[in-house]
Design an enzyme around this catalytic site. Sequence first.
Site, PDB file in Angstrom:
ATOM      1  N   LYS A   8       0.856  -1.185   0.000  1.00  0.00           N
ATOM      2  CA  LYS A   8       0.000   0.000   0.000  1.00  0.00           C
ATOM      3  C   LYS A   8       0.890   1.232   0.000  1.00  0.00           C
ATOM      4  CE  LYS A   8       0.870   1.248   4.440  1.00  0.00           C
ATOM      5  NZ  LYS A   8       1.673   2.448   4.769  1.00  0.00           N
ATOM      6  N   GLY A  94      10.835  -2.103   5.835  1.00  0.00           N
ATOM      7  CA  GLY A  94      11.303  -0.798   6.286  1.00  0.00           C
ATOM      8  C   GLY A  94      11.105   0.280   5.248  1.00  0.00           C
ATOM      9  N   LEU A  97       5.590   0.625   3.093  1.00  0.00           N
ATOM     10  CA  LEU A  97       4.686   0.040   2.098  1.00  0.00           C
ATOM     11  C   LEU A  97       3.790  -1.050   2.678  1.00  0.00           C
ATOM     12  CD1 LEU A  97       7.237  -0.216  -0.868  1.00  0.00           C
ATOM     13  CD2 LEU A  97       5.481   1.541  -0.517  1.00  0.00           C
ATOM     14  N   SER A 101       2.729  -6.295   7.183  1.00  0.00           N
ATOM     15  CA  SER A 101       1.325  -6.296   7.593  1.00  0.00           C
ATOM     16  C   SER A 101       0.454  -6.998   6.567  1.00  0.00           C
ATOM     17  CB  SER A 101       0.839  -4.855   7.794  1.00  0.00           C
ATOM     18  OG  SER A 101       1.570  -4.216   8.821  1.00  0.00           O
ATOM     19  N   ASP A 134      -2.008  -1.458  11.116  1.00  0.00           N
ATOM     20  CA  ASP A 134      -2.469  -1.352   9.729  1.00  0.00           C
ATOM     21  C   ASP A 134      -2.826  -2.695   9.107  1.00  0.00           C
ATOM     22  OD1 ASP A 134       0.133  -2.240   9.602  1.00  0.00           O
ATOM     23  OD2 ASP A 134       0.738  -0.933   7.953  1.00  0.00           O
TER      24      ASP A 134
END
Length: 274
Positions: A8, A94, A97, A101, A134
């Site tokens: 994302k 890291g 993005l 998750s 998230d």
Amino acid sequence: MIVFPNAKINLGLQVVAKRADGYHNIETVFYPIPLTDALEIEVREDTCDRLSVHGIPIDAATEDNLVMKAILALRRKFDFPPLTIELIKHIPSGAGLGGGSSNASFMLKLVRDYFSLPIDDKELAAIALTIGADCPFFVGNRPVLATDLGQVFTPLPNFSLSGLHIAIVKPPIHINTAAAYKGLKHVGKRETMPDEIVYMPVDEWRGKLVNDFEESLFPEHPRLAELKEMLYRSGALYAAMSGSGSALFGLFREKPQLDKAAITDCFRWQSIIP
């Protein structure tokens, strides 16, 4: 059975308040993009799960991998056989993005569907929240305004970036999220929320759709500012850092020709947004 957990991007990120518990409330738009890992499971004849990770290296022990945390969370509620898990990483860690998750949430959905577990998306999202703030986003995997700690979602009807080209570049810079929050120069509500700005034409976002981390991190890491400007020079309608970095993205009307000399040591990826 195989699935493809996607990344994302954050469209704007306003840090609106520091909470009594030391965490921060934010306002940001999460938007799914077609940069994906691959995640496959098979039942194994053994007494424990086995995870193999390939592709981009990740700095996490097996037991700390969010995929394993997802399996353990489901095992607290359901009984299912041990699994062989293959994870192929294309999403850098890291980076801001959401790769880890996404892996966790897709693992929850994959195990549910593989074994036909009696649990719906709402219940699955509640489990995902115990893994990361998230993580629930990737259960629904649709554009949302994320508020509070980033786990309260408001749908964004009729908002789409479909047809635009996206480019992502991530330099070899590690940013500690806790340190990034500590170094913030602006905490507080801005005049316009991200979910209002994103309904404007994309070429009007520049200067309006702000990531609060850029103000403090760009002076500390000038390379990030240079890469953002490179994206604009390459024709980006809008460019920004995603989350607390260190990945930056640009949105384009046509496939961009990026300055190769500026990104020789960077992770880079391009696609059309479906």
